[in-house]
Scaffold this motif. Structure first.
Motif, short mmCIF file in Angstrom:
data_model
loop_
_atom_site.label_atom_id
_atom_site.label_comp_id
_atom_site.label_asym_id
_atom_site.label_seq_id
_atom_site.Cartn_x
_atom_site.Cartn_y
_atom_site.Cartn_z
N GLY A 76 0.86 -1.20 0.22
CA GLY A 76 0.10 0.03 0.11
C GLY A 76 0.86 1.22 -0.04
N HIS A 77 2.35 1.07 -0.07
CA HIS A 77 3.06 2.33 -0.03
C HIS A 77 3.05 2.85 -1.50
CE1 HIS A 77 5.08 -0.90 -2.03
NE2 HIS A 77 6.28 -0.24 -2.14
N GLN A 78 2.30 2.29 -2.69
CA GLN A 78 2.29 2.88 -3.84
C GLN A 78 0.94 3.43 -4.23
OE1 GLN A 78 0.98 0.25 -2.77
NE2 GLN A 78 1.22 -1.54 -4.15
N THR A 117 -3.55 -2.16 4.41
CA THR A 117 -2.31 -2.91 4.25
C THR A 117 -1.14 -2.06 4.58
OG1 THR A 117 -2.16 -1.92 1.83
CG2 THR A 117 -2.92 -4.15 2.19
N ALA A 118 0.09 -2.52 4.70
CA ALA A 118 1.33 -1.98 4.86
C ALA A 118 2.41 -3.13 5.21
CB ALA A 118 1.20 -1.06 6.11
N HIS A 119 1.99 -3.92 6.01
CA HIS A 119 2.82 -5.11 5.95
C HIS A 119 2.40 -6.11 4.45
CE1 HIS A 119 4.10 -5.94 10.50
NE2 HIS A 119 4.31 -4.55 10.03
N ASP A 149 6.45 -7.38 -7.14
CA ASP A 149 7.25 -8.61 -7.40
C ASP A 149 8.00 -8.90 -6.10
OD1 ASP A 149 10.49 -7.13 -8.55
OD2 ASP A 149 8.45 -6.17 -8.35
N GLY A 150 8.06 -7.60 -5.31
CA GLY A 150 9.01 -7.90 -3.95
C GLY A 150 8.09 -9.03 -2.95
N ALA A 151 6.94 -8.30 -2.89
CA ALA A 151 5.69 -8.79 -1.91
C ALA A 151 5.54 -10.30 -2.41
CB ALA A 151 4.51 -8.07 -2.06
N ARG A 285 8.37 0.47 -14.41
CA ARG A 285 9.75 0.99 -13.80
C ARG A 285 9.34 1.96 -12.57
NH1 ARG A 285 14.30 3.77 -16.90
NH2 ARG A 285 12.93 3.26 -18.73
N LYS A 286 10.16 1.19 -11.53
CA LYS A 286 10.10 1.95 -10.08
C LYS A 286 10.86 3.33 -10.49
CE LYS A 286 10.36 0.96 -5.38
NZ LYS A 286 10.63 -0.26 -4.29
N GLY A 287 10.01 4.39 -10.21
CA GLY A 287 10.67 5.72 -10.33
C GLY A 287 10.11 6.44 -11.83
N ALA A 371 10.44 -12.38 3.56
CA ALA A 371 10.09 -13.76 3.76
C ALA A 371 10.55 -13.85 5.44
CB ALA A 371 10.84 -14.87 2.87
N GLU A 372 9.88 -13.22 6.19
CA GLU A 372 10.54 -13.33 7.72
C GLU A 372 10.38 -14.57 8.51
OE1 GLU A 372 8.64 -10.92 6.45
OE2 GLU A 372 9.46 -9.08 6.56
N GLN A 373 9.13 -15.34 8.04
CA GLN A 373 9.24 -16.69 8.67
C GLN A 373 10.43 -17.50 8.14
OE1 GLN A 373 5.28 -18.51 7.75
NE2 GLN A 373 4.44 -16.45 7.83
C1 LIG Z 1 6.24 -8.30 5.93
C2 LIG Z 1 6.85 -7.02 5.31
N1 LIG Z 1 8.19 -6.98 5.39
C3 LIG Z 1 8.88 -5.97 4.77
C4 LIG Z 1 8.37 -4.81 4.41
C5 LIG Z 1 9.18 -3.57 4.14
N2 LIG Z 1 8.82 -3.38 2.71
C6 LIG Z 1 7.95 -2.27 2.29
S1 LIG Z 1 7.85 -2.27 0.63
C7 LIG Z 1 9.24 -3.40 0.29
C8 LIG Z 1 9.49 -3.77 -0.88
C9 LIG Z 1 8.42 -4.15 -1.76
O1 LIG Z 1 8.52 -4.59 -3.12
P1 LIG Z 1 7.40 -4.76 -4.17
O2 LIG Z 1 6.27 -5.54 -3.72
O3 LIG Z 1 7.95 -5.08 -5.54
O4 LIG Z 1 7.02 -2.91 -4.47
P2 LIG Z 1 7.59 -1.73 -4.95
O5 LIG Z 1 8.13 -1.06 -3.88
O6 LIG Z 1 8.54 -2.40 -5.92
O7 LIG Z 1 6.53 -1.16 -5.74
C10 LIG Z 1 9.48 -3.95 1.58
C11 LIG Z 1 10.47 -4.96 1.70
C12 LIG Z 1 6.69 -4.72 4.51
N3 LIG Z 1 6.18 -3.75 4.26
N4 LIG Z 1 6.27 -6.05 4.98
#
Ligand SMILES: Cc1ncc(C[n+]2csc(CCOP(=O)(O)OP(=O)(O)O)c2C)c(N)n1
Ligand SMILES: CC(=O)[C@@H](O)[C@H](O)COP(=O)(O)O
Ligand SMILES: [Mg+2]
Length: 638
Positions: A76-78, A117-119, A149-151, A285-287, A371-373
């Protein structure tokens, strides 16, 4: 300089967006991107991920009937473009500030924020829940999860895919927003797999087909597959996501509205016909659109305030050393001394301070993805074989690996060090990222110890003490800088489980756990109270506690953590066990969530600054303070 945004000015909500001629959408995207950049540069916040979702956000709110159709944004940071298009543009200047707009979707902030969201990695699970609820209630609703792709590297995302893949009549779309970035460059096999999908010619084919796809045609990927087959006479292997039961479409250009909108319209039709769960792979593209962020999406992931015309500049005078930097330096120094040390981060290399460690000890550095677990149990495996793993993890994110901590580390009494950054109030990220619970959630686990350093020097020392132990030890420290007590160069530790008296006073003793020692010392000057630097929430220094209890008439505990189950509770239990009865005031964080804002201000609002601590103690033990002050006057301690 504020850029004019005439088109964006006309969009009060997605309904207005849906009335806009398609030909104007790209101009709207340009204005929306400018609005995001201008605002985030003024307030600080998440930038590069928001710049990357401008077109995708416009396409989603154009094609789907939001808020009736649900959008669930992962992490949700996006979602700043989403918030701007859903009537909150005026609130952007209050972003992540006390009383202001959250940096993440919030159900209590807007009906368009369908899930908080946030985690990361929760979106598919929540979206599936919403889709199956609609099915059960007979509602014609489409639900879209948008996950990066990170999530996507988190196990929870695959748990949800596994479950969703068999729900053939769920009106569910999962959109993978693939920008080939987490916060740092992405890691792991999934990232390599996604790169293959991009390189297999599909993307090129899909891009060319995307330009011509209009009207009701088979899903874009089918066409791309046929192009591929024609071109190579080969059978295109099913993608991983098809193996999970999804209809995979893509990859398509996530900045090309002419590809996004027709494709989403096609998919919407498939969802209407209950053609099974859909999976759209978009490439962004990020950015995007801001050259400096395109060139360095890591630096612009979560920048502070800056001038967009200049970009991020190093601070004029070096900022105070942060606890994160103290940890990062300690990790490198200890690794140089002890070859058994390995450093692990679940996708937070920069935030947890492992950049230098990775450079110097690449073969002992592990970024395991979000992948904290896995990170916790992976550390347990390393420890079984005689290595000394250090898991660098935010307090809030260790919550994801709690069962693994108990089941795989504590029960087996494995020597894993948990460096808990962002312990206590974190500030701008707010309640979802609060590190308020680790004392409570760790204290109750047998065989786990928890150290609470008061300053930068103790942080380094207690990390060394933790590393020396043969059982699991966590060391908690807050986001940002401390009071400025410089760490010593050596790697020597402090006595395990022992605290110290920092100030001798009269009748009242304040037992401080961690960095609140310093406001406690300030308050104690005016109260003439004793101050004890407890240093350890577990084990408590019982000898010291008994000694202080026997020589004072009232005790105060102080922690930047939840009072319920916290260090104060531990002291209360220890006093009761020892048959010591005396008044005890527990100061800490209340049984409510602490929202986003400036951390110092939030601490003051919770009465955890010097003035607040003094106020609370006078309120509860005024009589003793008066006497104490008189005693000081008599003994000439003024
Ligand atoms: C469980 C959890 N671990 C770590 C984070 C920290 N975190 C916030 S955004 C992010 C990267 C997310 O990558 P992606 O999903 O590809 O989104 P993008 O920033 O590339 O748009 C991480 C590791 C988080 N929000 N939640
Ligand atoms: C969105 C997310 O979870 C991370 O970007 C987090 O906001 C980082 O927090 P810090 O800024 O404290 O490193
Ligand atoms: Mg990404």
């Amino acid at each position: 300089m504020t850029h004019s945004t005439p088109l964006l000015d006309t969009i009060a909500d997605p309904a207005a967006l849906r009335r806009l001629p398609r030909a104007q959408l790209q101009r709207l995207a340009d204005e929306l991107r400018e609005c995001v950049l201008t605002n985030v540069a003024r307030t600080g916040g998440h930038l590069s991920s928001n710049l990357g979702t401008v077109e995708l956000t416009i396409a989603l709110h154009t094609v789907f009937n939001t808020p009736e159709d649900r959008l669930v944004w992962d992490v949700g940071h996006q979602t700043y473009p989403h918030k701007i298009l859903t009537g909150r543009r005026e609130r952007m200047p209050t972003l992540r500030q006390l009383g202001g707009m959250s940096g993440f979707p919030r159900r209590d902030e807007s009906e368009y924020d369908t899930f908080g969201t946030a985690h990361s990695s929760t979106s598919i699970s929540a979206a599936l829940g919403m889709a199956l609820a609609a099915r059960q209630k007979g509602e014609d609703r489409k639900v879209v999860a948008i996950i990066g792709d990170g999530a996507m590297t988190a196990g929870m995302a695959f748990e949800a895919l596994n479950n969703a893949g068999v729900e053939r009549d769920a009106r569910l779309l999962v959109i993978l927003n693939d920008n080939d970035m987490s916060i740092s460059p992405p890691v792991g096999a999934l990232n390599r797999y996604l790169a293959q999908l991009m390189s297999g010619g599909f993307y090129a084919a899909a891009k060319s087909v995307g330009k011509t796809v209009l009207g009701p045609v088979p899903p874009l990927f089918e066409l791309a597959k046929r192009l591929e087959q024609q071109a190579k006479g080969m059978v295109v292997p099913a993608t991983l996501f098809e193996k999970f039961g999804f209809n995979y479409i893509g990859p398509i250009d996530g900045h090309d509205l002419d590809a996004l909108i027709p494709t989403l319209e096609n998919i919407r039709g498939l969802m209407q016909d209950k053609a099974g769960p859909q999976f759209l792979h978009v490439v962004t593209r990020k950015g995007q659109g801001y050259k400096l962020a395109e060139a360095d999406p890591v630096a612009y992931h979560g920048p502070g305030k800056f001038d967009p015309a200049v970009g991020l500049v190093p601070p004029a005078k070096p900022a105070k050393q942060t606890f994160t930097q103290v940890f990062g330096q300690w990790l490198c120094d200890m690794a140089a001394q002890d070859k058994r040390l390995v450093g692990i981060t679940p996708a937070m290399r920069e935030g947890s301070g492992l950049v230098e460690f990775q450079k110097r000890f690449p073969e002992r550095y592990y970024d395991v993805g979000i992948a904290e677990q896995h990170a916790v149990t992976f550390a347990a495996g390393l420890a079984c074989e005689g290595l000394k793993p250090v898991v660098a993890i935010y307090s809030t994110f260790l919550q994801r690996g709690y069962d693994q901590l108990i089941h795989d580390v504590a029960i087996q009494k494995l020597p894993v060090v948990f460096a808990l950054d962002r312990a206590g109030i974190v500030g701008a990220d707010g309640a979802t990222h609060a590190g308020n619970y680790d004392i409570a959630y760790l204290r109750c686990i047998p065989s786990v110890s928890l150290a609470c350093p008061a300053d930068e020097r103790e942080c380094r020392q207690l990390l060394s003490t933790a590393f020396e132990q043969d059982h699991p030890v966590a060391v908690r420290y807050p986001r940002g800088a401390g009071v400025g007590v410089a760490p010593l160069a050596e790697l020597s530790g402090l006595p395990f489980g022992k605290g110290e008296v920092r100030r001798s006073g009269q009748r009242i003793a304040i037992l401080a756990f961690g960095t609140l020692l310093y406001p406690a010392l300030e308050a104690a000057e005016r109260l003439n109270a004793t101050v004890v630097n407890m240093r350890w929430a577990k084990p408590l220094d019982l000898d010291l506690l008994r000694q202080v209890a026997a020589s004072h008439e009232a005790l105060v505990t102080l922690e930047e953590g939840a009072i319920m189950g916290g260090a104060g509770s531990a002291v209360a239990e220890a006093l009761a066990d020892a048959g010591l009865v005396l008044p005890l005031l527990q100061l800490g964080l209340p049984d409510r969530f602490i929202e986003h804002g400036d951390p110092a201000r939030l601490l003051a609002l919770e009465g955890l600054d010097a003035a607040g601590i003094e106020r609370s103690i006078r309120r509860r033990f005024g009589a003793l303070v008066g006497a104490a002050a008189e005693l000081r006057a008599v003994s000439g301690q003024n």
